[in-house]
Write an enzyme that holds these catalytic residues in place. Structure first.
Site, short mmCIF file in Angstrom:
data_model
loop_
_atom_site.label_atom_id
_atom_site.label_comp_id
_atom_site.label_asym_id
_atom_site.label_seq_id
_atom_site.Cartn_x
_atom_site.Cartn_y
_atom_site.Cartn_z
CG HIS A 198 78.49 26.33 32.46
ND1 HIS A 198 79.23 27.33 31.86
CD2 HIS A 198 78.75 26.42 33.79
CE1 HIS A 198 79.89 28.00 32.79
NE2 HIS A 198 79.62 27.46 33.97
CB SER B 172 83.18 31.10 32.46
OG SER B 172 82.05 30.33 32.22
NE ARG C 206 84.91 23.52 38.18
CZ ARG C 206 85.06 24.82 38.14
NH1 ARG C 206 85.31 25.40 36.99
NH2 ARG C 206 84.97 25.56 39.21
CE LYS D 190 83.14 38.09 40.73
NZ LYS D 190 83.19 36.64 40.57
#
Length: 159
Positions: free
Chosen positions: A17, A127, A90, A41
């Site tokens: 990040h 993460s 990614r 969440k």
């Protein structure tokens, strides 16, 4: 003034990040880091804790503003007159999802999305993966800024 936003949950912020935010900070006058609030969440860190950690690790960039948002990212952009979203990619799987989001965001508000290929060092990094490995005692210190690693170890120790 050229402005962009780097959105995410950042639970916690990783070196991947930070790489994307740092690169964006060289291209834009102001980079807003928007920490998403997802009521459904439960994060490892509270939104306020994430904001504080991000502020600490981005302070040297000098042009990063960190805040939370709830709702549509395009509304966040509209309210702050931000014309661009910066997203790191990614893998091809990221591209499939992010392209759909970029097209939807552009259709809703005209905001553009800039895709930045991730540094190959961080191409596997998320993460969620960091939290999982750390939970089982794996060393993730090389994947996080030192203050974030300290906070992660402390938080996992509290569980």
């Amino acid at each position: 003034m050229r402005r962009a936003v780097c959105p995410g949950s950042f639970d916690p912020i990783t070196n991947g990040h930070l790489d994307i935010i740092g690169r964006a900070s060289k291209l834009y006058d102001v980079v807003h880091v928007a920490v998403m609030i997802n009521q459904s969440k439960k994060g490892l860190f509270t939104v306020d804790e994430r904001i504080e950690l991000i502020r600490e690790v981005t302070a040297d960039f000098g042009n990063v503003e960190v805040e939370s948002f709830h709702g549509l990212l395009v509304d966040f952009c509209r309210q702050r007159e931000i014309p661009a979203i910066v997203k790191g990619l990614r893998a091809v799987s990221d591209f499939d999802y992010e392209l759909q989001m970029a097209q939807m965001n552009n259709g809703l508000s005209g905001v553009e999305t800039l895709f930045v290929p991730t540094n190959p060092t961080y191409s596997f990094l998320s993460s969620s993966l960091v939290k999982e490995v750390a939970t089982w005692g794996g060393d993730v210190s090389h994947l996080l800024p030192p203050t974030v690693h300290e906070a992660l170890v402390k938080r996992l120790g509290e569980r």
